[in-house]
Write a protein that holds these residues in place. Structure first.
Motif, PDB file in Angstrom:
ATOM      1  N   MET A 149       1.188  -1.316   0.531  1.00  0.00           N
ATOM      2  CA  MET A 149       0.135  -0.041  -0.193  1.00  0.00           C
ATOM      3  C   MET A 149       0.981   1.177  -0.328  1.00  0.00           C
ATOM      4  SD  MET A 149      -3.315   0.776   2.712  1.00  0.00           S
ATOM      5  CE  MET A 149      -3.898   3.015   2.687  1.00  0.00           C
ATOM      6  N   TYR A 150       0.666   1.728  -0.595  1.00  0.00           N
ATOM      7  CA  TYR A 150       1.587   3.558  -1.390  1.00  0.00           C
ATOM      8  C   TYR A 150       1.414   4.464  -0.113  1.00  0.00           C
ATOM      9  CZ  TYR A 150       3.813   7.369  -2.719  1.00  0.00           C
ATOM     10  OH  TYR A 150       4.679   8.280  -3.697  1.00  0.00           O
ATOM     11  N   PRO A 151       1.755   4.828   0.755  1.00  0.00           N
ATOM     12  CA  PRO A 151       1.918   5.761   2.284  1.00  0.00           C
ATOM     13  C   PRO A 151       1.185   6.822   1.659  1.00  0.00           C
ATOM     14  CG  PRO A 151       3.887   5.105   1.308  1.00  0.00           C
ATOM     15  CD  PRO A 151       3.798   5.086   0.810  1.00  0.00           C
ATOM     16  N   MET A 152       0.357   7.820   2.536  1.00  0.00           N
ATOM     17  CA  MET A 152      -0.022   8.814   2.359  1.00  0.00           C
ATOM     18  C   MET A 152       0.473   9.790   3.216  1.00  0.00           C
ATOM     19  SD  MET A 152      -3.923   9.797   1.541  1.00  0.00           S
ATOM     20  CE  MET A 152      -4.732   9.359   3.656  1.00  0.00           C
ATOM     21  N   GLU A 153       0.925  10.503   2.372  1.00  0.00           N
ATOM     22  CA  GLU A 153       2.096  11.157   3.313  1.00  0.00           C
ATOM     23  C   GLU A 153       1.253  13.278   3.282  1.00  0.00           C
ATOM     24  OE1 GLU A 153       6.369  11.868   2.343  1.00  0.00           O
ATOM     25  OE2 GLU A 153       6.893   9.711   3.498  1.00  0.00           O
ATOM     26  N   ILE A 154       1.594  13.727   4.391  1.00  0.00           N
ATOM     27  CA  ILE A 154       0.388  14.934   4.590  1.00  0.00           C
ATOM     28  C   ILE A 154       2.372  15.720   4.424  1.00  0.00           C
ATOM     29  CG2 ILE A 154      -0.424  16.846   5.886  1.00  0.00           C
ATOM     30  CD1 ILE A 154      -2.734  13.903   6.907  1.00  0.00           C
ATOM     31  N   LEU A 155       1.965  16.353   3.401  1.00  0.00           N
ATOM     32  CA  LEU A 155       2.943  17.416   3.573  1.00  0.00           C
ATOM     33  C   LEU A 155       2.956  19.268   3.561  1.00  0.00           C
ATOM     34  CD1 LEU A 155       3.136  17.224  -0.601  1.00  0.00           C
ATOM     35  CD2 LEU A 155       4.595  16.106   1.513  1.00  0.00           C
ATOM     36  N   TYR A 156       3.150  20.039   4.061  1.00  0.00           N
ATOM     37  CA  TYR A 156       3.186  21.013   5.117  1.00  0.00           C
ATOM     38  C   TYR A 156       4.354  21.974   5.050  1.00  0.00           C
ATOM     39  CZ  TYR A 156      -1.130  19.755   8.214  1.00  0.00           C
ATOM     40  OH  TYR A 156      -2.017  19.324   8.060  1.00  0.00           O
ATOM     41  N   SER A 157       4.615  23.441   4.291  1.00  0.00           N
ATOM     42  CA  SER A 157       5.383  23.892   3.618  1.00  0.00           C
ATOM     43  C   SER A 157       4.755  25.805   3.868  1.00  0.00           C
ATOM     44  CB  SER A 157       5.888  24.144   2.310  1.00  0.00           C
ATOM     45  OG  SER A 157       4.859  23.932   1.803  1.00  0.00           O
ATOM     46  N   LYS A 158       5.464  26.820   3.335  1.00  0.00           N
ATOM     47  CA  LYS A 158       4.818  28.244   3.659  1.00  0.00           C
ATOM     48  C   LYS A 158       3.025  28.543   2.459  1.00  0.00           C
ATOM     49  CE  LYS A 158       8.465  30.720   5.994  1.00  0.00           C
ATOM     50  NZ  LYS A 158       9.340  31.533   5.979  1.00  0.00           N
ATOM     51  N   THR A 159       4.204  27.555   1.242  1.00  0.00           N
ATOM     52  CA  THR A 159       3.494  27.226  -0.229  1.00  0.00           C
ATOM     53  C   THR A 159       1.984  27.159  -0.265  1.00  0.00           C
ATOM     54  OG1 THR A 159       5.066  27.555  -1.104  1.00  0.00           O
ATOM     55  CG2 THR A 159       3.147  26.728  -2.830  1.00  0.00           C
ATOM     56  N   ILE A 160       1.849  25.809   0.810  1.00  0.00           N
ATOM     57  CA  ILE A 160       1.272  24.899   1.127  1.00  0.00           C
ATOM     58  C   ILE A 160       0.247  25.439   2.003  1.00  0.00           C
ATOM     59  CG2 ILE A 160       0.165  22.468   2.534  1.00  0.00           C
ATOM     60  CD1 ILE A 160       2.653  21.568   0.837  1.00  0.00           C
ATOM     61  N   LEU A 161       0.131  25.949   3.538  1.00  0.00           N
ATOM     62  CA  LEU A 161       0.023  26.717   4.321  1.00  0.00           C
ATOM     63  C   LEU A 161      -0.668  27.811   3.531  1.00  0.00           C
ATOM     64  CD1 LEU A 161       2.193  26.472   7.167  1.00  0.00           C
ATOM     65  CD2 LEU A 161       0.031  25.249   6.868  1.00  0.00           C
ATOM     66  N   ALA A 162      -0.259  28.422   3.054  1.00  0.00           N
ATOM     67  CA  ALA A 162      -1.227  29.638   2.097  1.00  0.00           C
ATOM     68  C   ALA A 162      -1.745  29.331   1.514  1.00  0.00           C
ATOM     69  CB  ALA A 162      -0.396  30.050   1.011  1.00  0.00           C
ATOM     70  N   PHE A 163      -1.739  27.849   0.249  1.00  0.00           N
ATOM     71  CA  PHE A 163      -3.336  26.583  -0.342  1.00  0.00           C
ATOM     72  C   PHE A 163      -4.029  26.802   0.610  1.00  0.00           C
ATOM     73  CE2 PHE A 163      -4.575  23.492  -1.484  1.00  0.00           C
ATOM     74  CZ  PHE A 163      -5.113  23.450  -3.437  1.00  0.00           C
ATOM     75  N   LEU A 164      -3.682  26.486   1.955  1.00  0.00           N
ATOM     76  CA  LEU A 164      -4.706  26.037   2.421  1.00  0.00           C
ATOM     77  C   LEU A 164      -5.455  26.685   2.762  1.00  0.00           C
ATOM     78  CD1 LEU A 164      -3.207  23.105   5.248  1.00  0.00           C
ATOM     79  CD2 LEU A 164      -4.577  22.177   2.909  1.00  0.00           C
ATOM     80  N   LYS A 165      -5.132  27.963   3.281  1.00  0.00           N
ATOM     81  CA  LYS A 165      -6.076  29.239   3.430  1.00  0.00           C
ATOM     82  C   LYS A 165      -6.731  29.753   2.458  1.00  0.00           C
ATOM     83  CE  LYS A 165      -5.854  34.017   5.442  1.00  0.00           C
ATOM     84  NZ  LYS A 165      -4.849  35.293   5.613  1.00  0.00           N
ATOM     85  N   LYS A 166      -6.553  29.429   0.868  1.00  0.00           N
ATOM     86  CA  LYS A 166      -7.491  29.620  -0.206  1.00  0.00           C
ATOM     87  C   LYS A 166      -8.990  28.803   0.069  1.00  0.00           C
ATOM     88  CE  LYS A 166      -7.609  29.167  -4.731  1.00  0.00           C
ATOM     89  NZ  LYS A 166      -6.327  29.253  -5.929  1.00  0.00           N
TER      90      LYS A 166
END
Length: 348
Positions: free
Chosen positions: A1-18
């Motif tokens: 089973m392919y592991p599902m890794e959650i990612l965080y970065s400044k770019t991703i946090l800005a995207f999550l706000k959107k």
């Protein structure tokens, strides 16, 4: 089973706000539900709005009911708002299906389809797919932007200026805020238990030696041990966590044979804590990456809390545990590493 890794970065946090803003629009304008800063309301009850970005070759999104969590594949970072909204509608339909019918109905059965129909969502919402060709193109664009931003720091003024302008052009085209020096933090859920324990705390303490940051994430009737770090350290620490989860029990059986007086839960828990204390004597090296992770925790886990736990103690069992911990070997070839503090968070 392919592991599902959650990612965080400044770019991703800005995207999550959107993403959060788009979800709030859907909830208020299409679903007619009252929405607060981080929750939405149905009658007298309220539910969390929690989003993550993850990496997976085929899974585009998910709703995890025990954490009230909606995940979005990183491929959507460059998608248009309406495409992102369709994925959010799809996952919100799963969320509403869970609220109305519980977790045991078919994922895309009649209950799910009725929710989509209730809010007037199209068949595209029920599918929520992105073509492989488009997904590959999105990845190529992200890689190109990263290379351009790297060239933008070139000592050659003309090369740096040209790379900066080209990067800005791509970012403007896809309406993405991209941060330089923005390597993502990876998060992986390595162990799932019904509740916390001295054994799980001890495992988390040892994982600190492997340059990952352990977090206890409490959901509805479940507890996850999550680790944050770079991909290589995550891979090593995942193996270590599963190895220790099994090996701790073998060490306890071994200790009881050697010391028949060691009996009961208090002794067992003290023994497990002792193992961690003994193993940690090997040293706790520092890591700039872990310091960066610690600074990002409040953004990654908005509801983060820490607490001290009192417990009964058996010094005889702890001493035996320290003895076993000092001699503990986690397969040759695994590099010894470190971390900071295990923290509790709650999303539900």
């Amino acid at each position: 089973m392919y592991p599902m890794e959650i990612l965080y970065s400044k770019t991703i946090l800005a995207f999550l706000k959107k993403v959060k803003g788009l979800a709030q629009e859907i909830l208020t304008e299409e679903m007619s539900l009252p929405v607060g800063r981080s929750r939405f309301h149905i009658g007298a009850l309220s539910y969390p709005l929690h989003f993550t970005v993850f990496d997976h070759p085929s899974k585009l999104g998910y709703f995890q009911h025990d954490l009230y969590e909606i995940g979005i594949n990183k491929l959507f970072l460059l998608e248009e708002e309406e495409t992102i909204k369709d994925l959010l509608r799809h996952e919100l339909a799963h969320y509403m299906t869970f609220i109305e019918h519980g977790p045991d109905v078919s994922p895309h059965g009649k209950e799910f389809r009725e929710i989509c129909k209730k809010y007037g969502w199209s068949t595209e919402v029920a599918r929520a797919q992105v073509s492989i060709e488009k997904a590959v193109k999105n990845k190529q664009i992200v890689d190109k932007v990263r290379k351009l931003l790297s060239l933008a720091t070139s000592p050659e003024p003309k090369e740096a200026e040209a790379a900066t302008l080209k990067a800005q052009e791509l970012l403007a085209k896809y309406n993405v805020k991209f941060h330089e020096e923005d390597d993502p933090i990876h998060l992986l859920r390595v162990l799932q238990k019904k509740r916390g324990s001295a054994k799980l705390q001890a495992i988390a303490s040892i994982l600190r030696l492997f340059f990952v940051y352990p977090i206890f994430n409490h959901g509805k009737g479940v507890l996850y041990l999550e680790i944050l770090g770079d991909p290589l350290n995550i891979e090593v620490a995942e193996y270590v966590a599963h190895f220790l989860d099994h090996h701790f029990e073998l060490l306890w059986k071994e200790a009881k044979k050697e010391e028949p007086r060691l009996k009961g839960t208090v002794a067992k828990n003290s023994f497990f804590r002792g193992i961690a204390e003994g193993y940690e004597k090997k040293g706790l090296p520092t890591s700039r990456t872990l310091i960066q992770i610690e600074k990002s925790l409040a953004a990654i886990y908005p509801q983060i809390t820490s607490r001290k736990v009192s417990y009964h103690h058996s010094e005889a069992a702890a001493k035996k545990g320290r003895e076993k911990g000092k001699g503990l070997k986690i397969r040759e070839g695994l590099r010894q590493k470190k971390q900071q503090l295990a923290i509790n968070i709650k999303n539900c």
